[in-house]
Design an enzyme around this catalytic site. Structure first.
Site, mmCIF file in Angstrom:
data_model
loop_
_atom_site.group_PDB
_atom_site.id
_atom_site.type_symbol
_atom_site.label_atom_id
_atom_site.label_comp_id
_atom_site.label_asym_id
_atom_site.label_seq_id
_atom_site.Cartn_x
_atom_site.Cartn_y
_atom_site.Cartn_z
ATOM 1 N N THR A 98 0.873 -1.187 0.000
ATOM 2 C CA THR A 98 0.000 0.000 0.000
ATOM 3 C C THR A 98 0.899 1.223 0.000
ATOM 4 O OG1 THR A 98 -1.603 -1.222 1.323
ATOM 5 C CG2 THR A 98 -1.883 1.173 1.179
ATOM 6 N N LYS A 174 -7.262 1.401 -3.331
ATOM 7 C CA LYS A 174 -6.864 0.778 -2.052
ATOM 8 C C LYS A 174 -6.994 1.780 -0.899
ATOM 9 C CE LYS A 174 -4.799 -1.667 1.133
ATOM 10 N NZ LYS A 174 -5.562 -2.609 1.933
ATOM 11 N N LYS A 243 0.197 5.252 8.528
ATOM 12 C CA LYS A 243 0.788 5.514 7.204
ATOM 13 C C LYS A 243 -0.315 5.610 6.150
ATOM 14 C CE LYS A 243 1.807 1.969 4.897
ATOM 15 N NZ LYS A 243 1.271 1.072 3.887
HETATM 16 P P1 NAP Z 1 5.215 -6.026 8.057
HETATM 17 O O1 NAP Z 1 4.831 -7.319 8.657
HETATM 18 O O2 NAP Z 1 5.678 -4.929 8.946
HETATM 19 O O3 NAP Z 1 6.339 -6.320 6.940
HETATM 20 C C1 NAP Z 1 6.994 -5.254 6.312
HETATM 21 C C2 NAP Z 1 8.035 -5.791 5.342
HETATM 22 O O4 NAP Z 1 8.726 -4.660 4.764
HETATM 23 C C3 NAP Z 1 9.111 -6.654 6.019
HETATM 24 O O5 NAP Z 1 9.522 -7.641 5.121
HETATM 25 C C4 NAP Z 1 10.211 -5.642 6.266
HETATM 26 O O6 NAP Z 1 11.498 -6.219 6.406
HETATM 27 C C5 NAP Z 1 10.138 -4.844 4.984
HETATM 28 N N1 NAP Z 1 10.801 -3.539 5.083
HETATM 29 C C6 NAP Z 1 10.440 -2.485 5.842
HETATM 30 N N2 NAP Z 1 11.288 -1.441 5.646
HETATM 31 C C7 NAP Z 1 12.182 -1.864 4.725
HETATM 32 C C8 NAP Z 1 13.299 -1.251 4.090
HETATM 33 N N3 NAP Z 1 13.642 0.008 4.367
HETATM 34 N N4 NAP Z 1 13.999 -1.965 3.182
HETATM 35 C C9 NAP Z 1 13.642 -3.250 2.887
HETATM 36 N N5 NAP Z 1 12.616 -3.892 3.465
HETATM 37 C C10 NAP Z 1 11.878 -3.204 4.367
HETATM 38 O O7 NAP Z 1 4.023 -5.389 7.212
HETATM 39 P P2 NAP Z 1 2.784 -6.123 6.503
HETATM 40 O O8 NAP Z 1 1.652 -6.154 7.456
HETATM 41 O O9 NAP Z 1 3.264 -7.369 5.838
HETATM 42 O O10 NAP Z 1 2.427 -5.029 5.387
HETATM 43 C C11 NAP Z 1 3.137 -4.942 4.158
HETATM 44 C C12 NAP Z 1 2.346 -4.031 3.214
HETATM 45 O O11 NAP Z 1 1.044 -4.594 2.994
HETATM 46 C C13 NAP Z 1 2.119 -2.622 3.748
HETATM 47 O O12 NAP Z 1 2.186 -1.691 2.705
HETATM 48 C C14 NAP Z 1 0.702 -2.700 4.322
HETATM 49 O O13 NAP Z 1 0.099 -1.415 4.364
HETATM 50 C C15 NAP Z 1 0.052 -3.640 3.331
HETATM 51 N N6 NAP Z 1 -1.124 -4.426 3.800
HETATM 52 C C16 NAP Z 1 -1.096 -5.020 5.037
HETATM 53 C C17 NAP Z 1 -2.204 -5.765 5.459
HETATM 54 C C18 NAP Z 1 -2.251 -6.444 6.821
HETATM 55 O O14 NAP Z 1 -3.352 -6.834 7.266
HETATM 56 N N7 NAP Z 1 -1.134 -6.642 7.506
HETATM 57 C C19 NAP Z 1 -3.310 -5.928 4.599
HETATM 58 C C20 NAP Z 1 -3.273 -5.338 3.338
HETATM 59 C C21 NAP Z 1 -2.171 -4.583 2.941
HETATM 60 P P3 NAP Z 1 12.035 -6.679 7.851
HETATM 61 O O15 NAP Z 1 11.540 -8.076 8.046
HETATM 62 O O16 NAP Z 1 13.508 -6.582 7.713
HETATM 63 O O17 NAP Z 1 11.487 -5.692 8.864
#
Ligand code: NAP
Length: 306
Positions: A98, A174, A243
């Site tokens: 997102t 989205k 965010k």
């Molecule tokens: P998350 O569990 O916090 O995972 C974030 C990922 O991004 C991890 O792999 C993290 O790596 C990586 N990352 C963060 N900063 C980085 C950087 N500077 N360089 C390289 N890698 C980096 O988040 P998530 O819940 O999976 O969400 C991921 C995306 O999906 C977001 O945009 C969120 O808004 C969207 N989303 C989430 C959901 C939900 O329910 N969770 C639903 C729909 C959409 P590390 O492991 O090293 O921290």
């Protein structure tokens, strides 16, 4: 399944890892990369290859999926030591995160300049839906690339909505959806607080409305969470919710669209951070209405870790 297309996958967080699993299970040879090494260990044990840097996930004419926290993370993996150049000619970057519509438009131009394509494919659905292959995907970008991405996204989703050639359009959709979810959570929270202050258990109201007027997943699932006050462990962490509401408001500002409710829910999330709730699910924004009404916070349910 041996001739399934090879895929690079960057970002194995709460959402990325289960999506990568579904691609692997669908028979796609997978090369994974995550900033914190080791998160892909189970995937590697099941046959995926671990890349040393993001660039190694890309190959000429290939496909790379990204699922990262925010715009900055996405720009970083595409940029320095990234895979942008590696995908040319003819490769596709399927961007699931997102992020802002502007980031998608800018990245689409950079890809086009190198001879590859960028498709925005942000998703609806929490980690459980990702694991079950039941996400909803919004898709936009150049038509031929979109067509190639559709076939691959079927393995991770229950449905796709195509929003045309503008790479930013899927991100706008989205953001509209996440605004609707946040507004629904605020509305439920205010209604449940009104009920509670007048002697009705919030769980009773969550059941009543989830079965009748609002019999849909957002009211049913978040209604239960809010009524029970069960905000940890987070499925979608509160800082990511902040965010998203900040992206909604930035998009609203640039398109001269007043959104008073979006301002309110953004502030609820900001208050949550100020109160030390970074590890909570974004549905903890619902605590704002209760606290303003003078209700003391419910004790956390046992075993939730906070
Ligand atoms: P998350 O569990 O916090 O995972 C974030 C990922 O991004 C991890 O792999 C993290 O790596 C990586 N990352 C963060 N900063 C980085 C950087 N500077 N360089 C390289 N890698 C980096 O988040 P998530 O819940 O999976 O969400 C991921 C995306 O999906 C977001 O945009 C969120 O808004 C969207 N989303 C989430 C959901 C939900 O329910 N969770 C639903 C729909 C959409 P590390 O492991 O090293 O921290």
């Amino acid at each position: 399944m041996a001739d399934q297309e090879a895929i690079g996958f960057v970002g194995l967080g709460r959402m990325g890892e289960p999506i990568a699993w579904n691609l692997l299970r669908a028979g796609h040879p997978l090369t994974v990369w995550n900033r914190t090494r080791g998160k892909g260990a189970a995937l590697v044990a099941a046959g995926a290859r671990e890349a040393w840097d993001p660039a190694e996930t890309g190959s000429a004419g290939g496909i790379v999926f990204t699922m990262l926290s925010d715009d900055r993370a996405l720009e970083q993996v595409v940029g320095s030591r990234g895979f942008l150049e590696r995908l040319a000619p003819g490769g596709i970057h399927v961007s699931l995160s997102t992020v802002s519509p502007e980031t998608s438009r800018r990245l689409a131009e950079r890809h086009a300049g190198e001879g590859s394509a960028y498709v925005a494919a942000p998703v609806f659905g929490r980690p459980e839906a990702a694991a079950a292959g039941k996400l909803w995907v919004c898709l936009s970008g150049e038509a031929t690339a979109r067509g190639r991405a559709v076939a691959l996204l079927r393995a991770v989703s229950q449905g796709l909505f195509e929003l045309g050639d503008d790479p930013g359009a899927a991100n706008v959709a989205k953001l509209c959806g996440n605004f609707l979810i946040a507004a629904a959570m605020e509305a439920m929270s205010e209604a449940f607080t009104l009920g509670e202050k007048n002697g009705i258990d919030p769980k009773t109201l969550a059941d009543l409305f989830g079965q009748t007027l609002f019999a849909c997943p957002i009211y049913q699932n978040y209604g239960k969470t809010i009524a029970e006050g069960r905000f940890t462990p987070a499925g979608f962490a509160l800082p990511l919710g902040l965010k998203d509401m900040s992206l909604v408001l930035a998009t609203a500002t640039s398109s001269k669209t007043p959104m008073p409710v979006a301002n309110l829910v953004r502030d609820r999330l900001l208050t949550g951070i100020a109160r030390g709730r970074e590890d909570h699910d974004w549905s903890a924004l619902s605590l704002g209405a209760r606290e303003e009404a003078g209700l003391t916070r419910r004790p956390e349910p046992e075993g939730t870790g906070s």
